[in-house]
Structure formats: structure tokens, C-alpha cells
Design an enzyme around this catalytic site. Structure first.
Site, PDB file in Angstrom:
ATOM      1  CG  HIS A 121      -2.146  -0.836   1.089  1.00  0.00           C
ATOM      2  ND1 HIS A 121      -2.974  -1.133   2.154  1.00  0.00           N
ATOM      3  CD2 HIS A 121      -2.701  -1.457   0.017  1.00  0.00           C
ATOM      4  CE1 HIS A 121      -3.976  -1.898   1.733  1.00  0.00           C
ATOM      5  NE2 HIS A 121      -3.827  -2.114   0.446  1.00  0.00           N
ATOM      6  CE1 TYR A 160      -7.031   0.362   4.674  1.00  0.00           C
ATOM      7  CE2 TYR A 160      -5.881   2.442   4.349  1.00  0.00           C
ATOM      8  CZ  TYR A 160      -5.864   1.071   4.443  1.00  0.00           C
ATOM      9  OH  TYR A 160      -4.675   0.393   4.294  1.00  0.00           O
ATOM     10  CD  GLU A 208      -1.548   1.085   4.703  1.00  0.00           C
ATOM     11  OE1 GLU A 208      -2.267   2.095   4.535  1.00  0.00           O
ATOM     12  OE2 GLU A 208      -1.941  -0.078   4.447  1.00  0.00           O
TER      13      GLU A 208
HETATM   14  C1  HEM Z   1      -8.975  -3.364   5.034  1.00  0.00           C
HETATM   15  C2  HEM Z   1      -8.787  -2.922   3.801  1.00  0.00           C
HETATM   16  C3  HEM Z   1      -7.837  -3.507   2.792  1.00  0.00           C
HETATM   17  C4  HEM Z   1      -7.382  -4.788   2.633  1.00  0.00           C
HETATM   18  C5  HEM Z   1      -7.723  -6.017   3.463  1.00  0.00           C
HETATM   19  C6  HEM Z   1      -6.503  -4.794   1.489  1.00  0.00           C
HETATM   20  C7  HEM Z   1      -5.830  -5.898   0.992  1.00  0.00           C
HETATM   21  C8  HEM Z   1      -4.878  -5.867  -0.002  1.00  0.00           C
HETATM   22  C9  HEM Z   1      -4.072  -6.992  -0.423  1.00  0.00           C
HETATM   23  C10 HEM Z   1      -4.175  -8.407   0.145  1.00  0.00           C
HETATM   24  C11 HEM Z   1      -3.241  -6.561  -1.403  1.00  0.00           C
HETATM   25  C12 HEM Z   1      -2.172  -7.387  -2.152  1.00  0.00           C
HETATM   26  C13 HEM Z   1      -0.824  -7.145  -1.508  1.00  0.00           C
HETATM   27  C14 HEM Z   1       0.317  -7.787  -2.264  1.00  0.00           C
HETATM   28  O1  HEM Z   1       0.471  -7.522  -3.468  1.00  0.00           O
HETATM   29  O2  HEM Z   1       1.050  -8.536  -1.630  1.00  0.00           O
HETATM   30  C15 HEM Z   1      -3.516  -5.161  -1.614  1.00  0.00           C
HETATM   31  C16 HEM Z   1      -2.916  -4.377  -2.565  1.00  0.00           C
HETATM   32  C17 HEM Z   1      -3.442  -3.186  -2.981  1.00  0.00           C
HETATM   33  N1  HEM Z   1      -4.411  -2.452  -2.337  1.00  0.00           N
HETATM   34 FE1  HEM Z   1      -5.355  -2.950  -0.658  1.00  0.00          FE
HETATM   35  N2  HEM Z   1      -6.425  -3.525   0.976  1.00  0.00           N
HETATM   36  C18 HEM Z   1      -7.244  -2.724   1.733  1.00  0.00           C
HETATM   37  C19 HEM Z   1      -7.458  -1.380   1.535  1.00  0.00           C
HETATM   38  C20 HEM Z   1      -7.102  -0.695   0.386  1.00  0.00           C
HETATM   39  C21 HEM Z   1      -7.509   0.644   0.062  1.00  0.00           C
HETATM   40  C22 HEM Z   1      -8.341   1.542   0.968  1.00  0.00           C
HETATM   41  C23 HEM Z   1      -7.027   0.923  -1.166  1.00  0.00           C
HETATM   42  C24 HEM Z   1      -7.212   2.184  -1.998  1.00  0.00           C
HETATM   43  C25 HEM Z   1      -8.398   2.650  -2.309  1.00  0.00           C
HETATM   44  C26 HEM Z   1      -6.263  -0.233  -1.600  1.00  0.00           C
HETATM   45  C27 HEM Z   1      -5.588  -0.347  -2.787  1.00  0.00           C
HETATM   46  C28 HEM Z   1      -4.676  -1.331  -3.090  1.00  0.00           C
HETATM   47  C29 HEM Z   1      -3.822  -1.324  -4.275  1.00  0.00           C
HETATM   48  C30 HEM Z   1      -3.810  -0.257  -5.370  1.00  0.00           C
HETATM   49  C31 HEM Z   1      -3.047  -2.488  -4.191  1.00  0.00           C
HETATM   50  C32 HEM Z   1      -1.959  -2.952  -5.157  1.00  0.00           C
HETATM   51  C33 HEM Z   1      -2.465  -3.559  -6.407  1.00  0.00           C
HETATM   52  C34 HEM Z   1      -1.248  -3.889  -7.248  1.00  0.00           C
HETATM   53  O3  HEM Z   1      -0.673  -4.969  -7.037  1.00  0.00           O
HETATM   54  O4  HEM Z   1      -0.873  -3.036  -8.060  1.00  0.00           O
HETATM   55  N3  HEM Z   1      -6.334  -1.195  -0.635  1.00  0.00           N
HETATM   56  N4  HEM Z   1      -4.497  -4.762  -0.742  1.00  0.00           N
END
Ligand code: HEM
Length: 140
Positions: free
Chosen positions: A84, A94, A136
Site C-alpha cells: 500500500h 479506506y 502504513e
Molecule cells: C482493510 C482494507 C484492505 C485490505 C484487506 C486490502 C488488501 C490488499 C491486499 C491483500 C493486497 C495485495 C498485496 C500484495 O500484493 O502482496 C492489496 C494491494 C493493494 N491495495 Fe489494498 N487492501 C485494503 C485497503 C485498500 C484501500 C483503501 C485501497 C485504496 C483505495 C487499496 C488499494 C490497493 C492497491 C492499489 C493495491 C496494489 C495492487 C497492485 O498490485 O498493483 N487497498 N491490498
């Protein structure tokens, strides 16, 4: 951080199987809702893999299944926070996911999502969100 209430833990556990069985539908719907309502979210996902909905779905299910043993998720949460931070995800983002995800749960599971279930998942989502936001903050 406040602890999750016993009631919330009970409801999250009892709804985890339904969430798991529909997790990809829910997270696909979540992205649809989020990109529709918050176009600024789109560029953040420009390099995201096609299976991002599955990745998020797996994380949500793992959370529900470990709601009483969140220490088991710490390493995974540390990696998510690091990813993130690379993309500059901020605390204010969020609420986009909160609204989109909880709305998607309601869209997919329908009447099974009583006010009580909705309240429990809202509390559980924000608990997890705050864990990530704190991690973060340290990385930034
Ligand atoms: C409790 C809330 C959230 C959970 C459980 C979550 C979970 C995850 C997970 C499991 C990944 C993959 C990590 C990896 O590549 O190892 C990820 C990546 C990402 N998350 Fe979240 N996330 C959350 C909130 C958010 C929010 C609020 C945003 C933005 C609006 C966001 C945007 C992204 C983006 C852009 C990626 C990377 C995608 C890529 O690989 O380019 N996430 N998140």
C-alpha cells in the site's frame, strides 16, 4: 485501539462461510461500486493484477477466519501495508473501500445482511483498516 466486541466476533464468525462462498462476487462488485462512485480510485489500481478481486477476497476471508487470532495475520498485514505504501494509499482511501465493500456484501448476500450483520462487519472492517493505517503510518 478498541477491541472488537464479543458480539461482532460472533457475527463475523457466523457469517464467514457465506462471505467465503461468495467472496469473489463480493469483491468484484466492490470494485464496480468503488470505481463508479470514486473515479479517483482508478489510477491507484492501474498496475493491479487481473486477479486483484481474488487477492482481496482471500484477505477478507482470512481475516474473518482468524478474527480471534489476528496475530496469525500479522506478517501478511505487514506485506499488505508495504505494498500500500509503494502505491501511496492514504487513510482517507479506506472509507472508499468501506462503503464499496459493505455495499457489495449487501448487494450479494441480500436479506441475510440484517442491520446487526451490517453493523458487525462495519466494525470489523474498520478494525482491520486501522491496523493497516497504523502500519502504513510507521512505514511512511
Ligand atoms: C482493510 C482494507 C484492505 C485490505 C484487506 C486490502 C488488501 C490488499 C491486499 C491483500 C493486497 C495485495 C498485496 C500484495 O500484493 O502482496 C492489496 C494491494 C493493494 N491495495 Fe489494498 N487492501 C485494503 C485497503 C485498500 C484501500 C483503501 C485501497 C485504496 C483505495 C487499496 C488499494 C490497493 C492497491 C492499489 C493495491 C496494489 C495492487 C497492485 O498490485 O498493483 N487497498 N491490498
Amino acid at each position: 485501539m478498541d477491541q472488537l466486541s464479543a458480539k461482532t466476533i460472533e457475527i463475523v464468525k457466523s457469517t464467514a462461510p457465506a462471505i467465503k462462498a461468495n467472496s469473489e462476487k463480493i469483491t468484484s462488485r466492490m470494485y464496480e461500486r468503488m470505481f463508479g462512485k470514486y473515479p479517483d480510485a482508478k489510477p491507484l489500481f492501474k498496475n493491479a493484477p487481473k486477479n486483484q478481486p481474488q487477492i482481496l477476497a482471500r484477505a477478507i476471508v482470512a481475516y474473518a477466519e482468524n478474527i480471534e487470532n489476528l496475530g496469525a495475520l500479522d506478517a501478511a498485514l505487514e506485506r499488505i501495508a508495504a505494498r500500500h505504501v509503494e502505491i501511496s494509499i492514504l487513510p482517507e482511501h479506506y472509507s472508499w473501500v468501506a462503503e464499496s465493500l459493505l455495499g457489495a456484501v449487501k448487494d450479494v448476500l441480500g436479506d441475510a445482511v440484517t442491520d446487526e450483520v451490517n453493523k458487525a462487519w462495519t466494525e470489523a472492517y474498520w478494525y482491520l483498516a486501522n491496523v493497516l493505517i497504523e502500519k502504513e503510518k510507521k512505514l511512511y
